[in-house]
Design a protein around this motif. Structure first.
Motif, short mmCIF file in Angstrom:
data_model
loop_
_atom_site.label_atom_id
_atom_site.label_comp_id
_atom_site.label_asym_id
_atom_site.label_seq_id
_atom_site.Cartn_x
_atom_site.Cartn_y
_atom_site.Cartn_z
N TRP A 267 52.98 85.16 49.70
CA TRP A 267 52.23 85.59 48.53
C TRP A 267 51.41 84.47 47.90
CZ3 TRP A 267 56.25 89.10 45.53
CH2 TRP A 267 56.47 90.25 46.29
N ASN A 268 51.40 83.31 48.59
CA ASN A 268 50.65 82.15 48.11
C ASN A 268 51.13 81.71 46.73
OD1 ASN A 268 48.73 80.11 48.45
ND2 ASN A 268 47.12 81.28 47.44
N TRP A 269 52.44 81.68 46.54
CA TRP A 269 53.04 81.25 45.28
C TRP A 269 53.62 79.84 45.37
CZ3 TRP A 269 56.29 85.98 43.16
CH2 TRP A 269 55.40 86.97 42.75
N THR A 270 53.28 79.09 46.42
CA THR A 270 53.84 77.76 46.60
C THR A 270 53.21 76.77 45.64
OG1 THR A 270 52.23 77.35 48.36
CG2 THR A 270 54.40 78.14 49.02
N THR A 271 53.93 75.68 45.39
CA THR A 271 53.42 74.64 44.51
C THR A 271 52.33 73.85 45.23
OG1 THR A 271 55.56 74.44 43.42
CG2 THR A 271 54.03 72.59 43.18
N PRO A 272 51.14 73.71 44.66
CA PRO A 272 50.07 72.97 45.33
C PRO A 272 50.36 71.48 45.36
CG PRO A 272 49.39 73.60 43.12
CD PRO A 272 50.73 74.25 43.35
N SER A 273 49.69 70.78 46.25
CA SER A 273 49.83 69.32 46.33
C SER A 273 48.46 68.70 46.48
CB SER A 273 50.72 68.92 47.51
OG SER A 273 50.19 69.41 48.73
N VAL A 274 48.32 67.49 45.98
CA VAL A 274 47.04 66.80 46.04
C VAL A 274 46.81 66.31 47.47
CG1 VAL A 274 48.03 64.56 45.43
CG2 VAL A 274 45.64 65.04 44.91
N THR A 275 45.57 66.37 47.95
CA THR A 275 45.22 65.94 49.30
C THR A 275 45.25 64.42 49.38
OG1 THR A 275 43.83 67.88 49.60
CG2 THR A 275 43.47 66.05 51.11
N ALA A 276 46.03 63.88 50.31
CA ALA A 276 46.21 62.43 50.40
C ALA A 276 45.30 61.77 51.43
CB ALA A 276 47.67 62.11 50.74
N ALA A 277 44.45 62.54 52.09
CA ALA A 277 43.56 61.94 53.10
C ALA A 277 42.53 61.05 52.45
CB ALA A 277 42.90 63.05 53.90
N ALA A 278 42.18 59.96 53.15
CA ALA A 278 41.18 59.01 52.64
C ALA A 278 40.43 58.42 53.83
CB ALA A 278 41.85 57.90 51.84
N PRO A 279 39.23 57.92 53.61
CA PRO A 279 38.50 57.27 54.71
C PRO A 279 39.29 56.07 55.24
CG PRO A 279 37.08 57.67 52.82
CD PRO A 279 38.46 57.95 52.37
N ALA A 280 39.28 55.90 56.55
CA ALA A 280 39.99 54.77 57.16
C ALA A 280 39.23 53.49 56.87
CB ALA A 280 40.14 55.00 58.66
#
Length: 463
Positions: A267-280
């Motif tokens: 149901w898409n009720w999960t807790t969101p998380s910030v995207t940790a990807a960054a340029p190498a």
């Protein structure tokens, strides 16, 4: 909880009443009135005996588990204060001006744990708090960490302790938490708390319906009836809190918890998380720069800083305040440039994720601080009283003659009085709940099997 009695008056029939045990050869505690005759109609009189029997048996068999959960829960909600007292040397330092850079503090902690890997750093939110440097290391149990406590002013190591979970529970709180959740018996022990949470809402709802539908007497209640009034009044007063604790407790359970997680995901009720990807990029700005960048962007203490997990990953700085209002904002920092690259505000969480966070923190006694702890303590004491009163009322239901050790349960055959158009949806609902809450389903089948065996035994014994 066990206890409420039916006010329906039935005429004695052969093989029922206090003398039934003597006739059948069964212990008087198990002897029951004969099955009531089917009656027409869909009124309360047809449903009440079924609810009464459900409330009685569930209370009798689940009562001990509820009692343990209540007592260990009361102990757990006061562990924040216990931690501050027991671990004062590790958690606090004398106030002083200035502080060492976080990178220096982390280096000091690393020297204490050469075989560990840093998973997070929690800077002291005030001048009297230590910096907590969190490690994983070989030999730790799942969800356990090794934390070094550093004086931010002098760099002195104040101590090192095993900590538990995302909340950084220190050993005392971790021990009580595990006792409340699994009695220190691993996954098998978790069945106890899941059984209690799975049946708490059933016992509560049945008790509320029975109490609200009960006929009141104008005469002054005495003896067992006075105890029944007390049981019903207190149960009704804490019913909403018990339903809340049951629902939130199931989210931590072993089997039902997995189903709840799957349902939230679908149901898409999960807790969101910030995207940790960054340029190498080459280089690493370090812990101090990452914290300063997020502080300038408005991320207030208390926080935990998590390092990049690999190439192309960012520092993640997450607020960890769990009192009202919640501080759960998160930001990412590019390790090459020190710039904030992403922000996730708790205010932007979906409503379901917010409710889940608030519910869990309120269950743990964290959301509203001491007020939350007091309420949970009162509710826990109420559960202890309800269980004890229920068993006391069961004891007082013993026949005056016959030497029974316990009172008789409500009469058998109550389901026969419920019209089919009412019974059918009840059975379907029960089947769905039994599938979604496996421990509830298995225990319900066990209750029914025992009830059937006792009924067959009573029929087969010649009078």
């Amino acid at each position: 909880m066990p206890g409420p009695e039916s006010t329906t008056v039935l005429k004695p029939v052969p093989g029922s009443g206090p003398g039934a045990a003597a006739e059948s050869g069964l212990p008087a505690a198990l002897a029951e009135p004969a099955a009531p005759r089917p009656v027409a109609g869909t009124g309360w009189g047809a449903i009440r005996p079924l609810l009464l029997r459900l409330h009685f048996y569930a209370g009798v068999f689940v009562g001990p588990f509820l009692l343990i959960a209540a007592l260990t829960g009361i102990a757990y909600v006061w562990t924040p204060q216990l931690e501050q007292a027991v671990y004062a040397d590790e958690l606090h330092v004398p106030a002083a001006a200035g502080a060492l850079a976080l990178d220096r503090q982390v280096a000091i902690a690393r020297a204490e744990v050469p075989d560990g890997a840093v998973t997070g750093v929690r800077p002291g939110p005030t001048a009297t708090d230590t910096t907590q440097v969190v490690f994983t290391r070989p030999g730790l149990a799942p969800s356990y960490y090794y934390t070094v406590f550093v004086d931010p002013h002098t760099g002195a190591v104040r101590g090192a302790l095993e900590t538990y979970g995302s909340g950084q529970a220190l050993p005392l709180r971790g021990w009580i938490d595990t006792l409340h959740r699994s009695l220190h018996l691993g996954d098998f022990g978790r069945l106890y708390s899941e059984l209690a949470a799975s049946w708490l809402w059933v016992v509560t709802l049945a008790g509320v319906v029975l109490w609200l539908g009960r006929r009141r007497s104008a005469r002054r209640a005495q003896g067992r009836r006075r105890l029944l009034n007390r049981h019903g009044t207190v149960g009704l007063s804490v019913a909403a809190a018990l339903l809340f604790l049951s629902a939130t407790g199931l989210t931590w359970s072993l089997h039902a918890g997995a189903n709840i997680t799957d349902l939230r995901s679908s149901w898409n009720w999960t807790t969101p998380s910030v995207t940790a990807a960054a340029p190498a990029t080459a280089g690493d700005v370090g812990w101090q720069t990452a914290r300063e960048a997020t502080a300038r962007a408005g991320l207030a203490d208390p926080v935990e800083i998590r390092p990049p997990s690999g190439a192309g990953e960012s520092y993640v700085v997450q607020q960890v305040g769990r009192t009202w209002p919640e501080k759960q904002d998160a930001m990412t920092v590019d390790p090459g440039t020190g710039r904030v690259t992403g922000t996730l505000r708790f205010a932007d969480y979906p409503l379901a994720a917010k409710l889940s966070r608030w519910g869990i923190d309120a269950h743990m006694g964290l959301l509203f601080g001491v007020a939350n702890q007091i309420v949970l303590t009162v509710v826990g004491i109420a559960v202890v009283c309800l269980v004890c009163w229920g068993y006391r009322m069961w004891w007082l239901r013993r026949p005056a003659r016959g030497g029974a050790r316990f009172g008789r349960p409500p009469g058998r055959g109550a389901w026969r009085r419920v019209p089919g158009r009412v019974l059918a949806p009840v059975l379907v609902t029960g089947a769905v709940l039994a599938w979604f809450l496996p421990v509830f389903g298995v225990s319900l089948l066990a209750f029914l099997a025992v009830d059937v065996v006792l009924g067959l035994r009573r029929r087969e014994v010649p009078r």
